[in-house]
Design an enzyme around this catalytic site. Structure first.
Site, PDB file in Angstrom:
ATOM      1  N   VAL A  68       0.811  -1.221   0.000  1.00 51.10           N
ATOM      2  CA  VAL A  68       0.000   0.000   0.000  1.00 51.10           C
ATOM      3  C   VAL A  68       0.849   1.277   0.000  1.00 51.10           C
ATOM      4  O   VAL A  68       0.294   2.367  -0.041  1.00 51.10           O
ATOM      5  CB  VAL A  68      -0.969   0.043   1.197  1.00 51.10           C
ATOM      6  CG1 VAL A  68      -2.058  -0.989   1.048  1.00 51.10           C
ATOM      7  CG2 VAL A  68      -0.234  -0.119   2.515  1.00 51.10           C
TER       8      VAL A  68
ATOM      9  N   THR B  87       6.861   1.920   2.146  1.00 53.47           N
ATOM     10  CA  THR B  87       8.207   2.440   1.878  1.00 53.47           C
ATOM     11  C   THR B  87       8.136   3.848   1.292  1.00 53.47           C
ATOM     12  O   THR B  87       8.966   4.707   1.605  1.00 53.47           O
ATOM     13  CB  THR B  87       8.969   1.502   0.930  1.00 53.47           C
ATOM     14  OG1 THR B  87       9.022   0.191   1.510  1.00 53.47           O
ATOM     15  CG2 THR B  87      10.388   1.993   0.708  1.00 53.47           C
TER      16      THR B  87
ATOM     17  N   LYS C 226      14.476  -1.676   8.171  1.00 50.49           N
ATOM     18  CA  LYS C 226      13.423  -2.578   7.675  1.00 50.49           C
ATOM     19  C   LYS C 226      14.000  -3.971   7.839  1.00 50.49           C
ATOM     20  O   LYS C 226      14.709  -4.461   6.952  1.00 50.49           O
ATOM     21  CB  LYS C 226      13.085  -2.284   6.212  1.00 50.49           C
ATOM     22  CG  LYS C 226      11.947  -3.146   5.660  1.00 50.49           C
ATOM     23  CD  LYS C 226      11.675  -2.843   4.197  1.00 50.49           C
ATOM     24  CE  LYS C 226      10.605  -3.779   3.626  1.00 50.49           C
ATOM     25  NZ  LYS C 226       9.258  -3.465   4.096  1.00 50.49           N
TER      26      LYS C 226
ATOM     27  N   SER D 205      11.150  -9.554   1.646  1.00 50.29           N
ATOM     28  CA  SER D 205      11.060 -10.686   0.723  1.00 50.29           C
ATOM     29  C   SER D 205      10.845 -10.139  -0.678  1.00 50.29           C
ATOM     30  O   SER D 205      10.572  -8.953  -0.868  1.00 50.29           O
ATOM     31  CB  SER D 205       9.930 -11.640   1.134  1.00 50.29           C
ATOM     32  OG  SER D 205       8.705 -10.950   1.263  1.00 50.29           O
TER      33      SER D 205
ATOM     34  N   ASP E 257      12.912  -1.994  -1.620  1.00 47.80           N
ATOM     35  CA  ASP E 257      12.572  -1.197  -0.438  1.00 47.80           C
ATOM     36  C   ASP E 257      13.819  -0.781   0.345  1.00 47.80           C
ATOM     37  O   ASP E 257      13.966   0.400   0.686  1.00 47.80           O
ATOM     38  CB  ASP E 257      11.611  -1.981   0.465  1.00 47.80           C
ATOM     39  CG  ASP E 257      10.224  -2.112  -0.150  1.00 47.80           C
ATOM     40  OD1 ASP E 257       9.960  -1.486  -1.198  1.00 47.80           O
ATOM     41  OD2 ASP E 257       9.397  -2.849   0.425  1.00 47.80           O
TER      42      ASP E 257
ATOM     43  N   GLY F  47       4.544  -6.227   4.729  1.00 44.48           N
ATOM     44  CA  GLY F  47       3.163  -6.551   4.392  1.00 44.48           C
ATOM     45  C   GLY F  47       2.165  -5.767   5.221  1.00 44.48           C
ATOM     46  O   GLY F  47       2.399  -4.625   5.614  1.00 44.48           O
TER      47      GLY F  47
ATOM     48  N   SER G 274      -2.677   6.327   1.176  1.00 43.22           N
ATOM     49  CA  SER G 274      -1.863   6.410  -0.034  1.00 43.22           C
ATOM     50  C   SER G 274      -2.734   6.162  -1.262  1.00 43.22           C
ATOM     51  O   SER G 274      -3.432   5.152  -1.355  1.00 43.22           O
ATOM     52  CB  SER G 274      -0.742   5.370   0.044  1.00 43.22           C
ATOM     53  OG  SER G 274       0.073   5.403  -1.099  1.00 43.22           O
ATOM     54  N   GLN G 275      -2.691   7.079  -2.188  1.00 47.18           N
ATOM     55  CA  GLN G 275      -3.553   6.992  -3.372  1.00 47.18           C
ATOM     56  C   GLN G 275      -3.185   5.795  -4.238  1.00 47.18           C
ATOM     57  O   GLN G 275      -2.007   5.494  -4.449  1.00 47.18           O
ATOM     58  CB  GLN G 275      -3.451   8.271  -4.204  1.00 47.18           C
ATOM     59  CG  GLN G 275      -4.429   8.335  -5.359  1.00 47.18           C
ATOM     60  CD  GLN G 275      -4.415   9.683  -6.059  1.00 47.18           C
ATOM     61  OE1 GLN G 275      -3.439  10.430  -5.961  1.00 47.18           O
ATOM     62  NE2 GLN G 275      -5.480  10.010  -6.755  1.00 47.18           N
TER      63      GLN G 275
END
Length: 227
Positions: free
Chosen positions: A14, A17, A38, A42, A53, A122, A179-180
């Site tokens: 979503v 990051t 972080k 994966s 990321d 996630g 977040s758009q």
């Protein structure tokens, strides 16, 4: 005094990051020192990780993308784009919650940065290890949460469900960032943000439009550094 935050997602992919990087850049532009972690990633391509990321976080921090810097920011990396315990099993590797939590706690205890950003994996309840979810790590560390929600159809429910889970576990939510979504057929973004805000109570809800300037990150920085 360090402001430490846990960046969590209401769902997978979503924009955690993206939000973390924008917050880091806003803090650095305001002359604040920043450290980021972080611990697990994966879907990591060891041959080309500049856009991964961890690579994006290093870029936001202004650090060179060296293997040493990569090991420090994301010590557990797995190739398969799966939940970390599934990806770890494919590589015959162990992924115990105790080791992850101990490393995070040690880094938090040692930091001298003004802002420490820890990004999860996630969604809030995504499996992190064989016996724990992202929420379990969050509860162990007991950090205020920046919850990132999406703009896709169904995202309002996912975001509000995540807020309710955090409330029932007495976990502080510093802010929610919506977040758009990139899908042009996604629901009206302004309407999505308004509905999340209407049900979020006193939690600041910040809109993060896709593309363009990231002025919203300054609003987020103000929200998280005044809690």
């Amino acid at each position: 005094m360090t402001t430490a935050l846990f960046i969590a997602g209401g769902h997978t992919d979503v924009g955690k990051t993206h939000v973390a990087c924008a917050l880091i850049r806003a803090a650095r532009a305001g002359a604040l020192s920043v450290e980021a972690l972080k611990p697990i990633a994966s879907g990591f391509d060891a041959a080309d990780w500049s856009a991964s990321d961890p690579g994006r976080l290093l870029g936001a921090l202004g650090l060179q993308p060296t293997l040493e810097a990569l090991d420090r920011i994301t010590p557990w990396r797995f190739a398969a784009p799966l939940a970390p315990p599934m990806a770890a099993r494919l590589e015959s590797r162990d992924l115990p919650l105790s080791a992850v939590a101990e490393l995070c706690a040690a880094r938090l205890a040692a930091t001298r940065a003004d802002l420490f950003v820890l990004e999860g994996v996630g969604g809030l309840m995504s499996p992190l290890t064989d016996d724990a979810t992202g929420l379990d790590l969050m509860l162990r560390l007991d950090l205020p949460v920046v919850l990132v929600g999406g703009g896709y159809l169904g995202a309002i429910s996912h975001t509000l469900t995540a807020i309710e889970v955090l409330r029932t576990r007495w976990q502080a939510v510093a802010a929610v960032v919506v977040s758009q979504d990139a899908d042009p057929d996604a629901p009206d973004f302004a309407g999505t943000v308004a509905l999340v805000a209407a049900h979020a109570g006193c939690i600041p809800v910040i809109a993060a439009p896709r593309g363009g300037p990231t002025d919203w990150a300054n609003e987020l920085l103000t929200a998280v550094t005044t809690i």
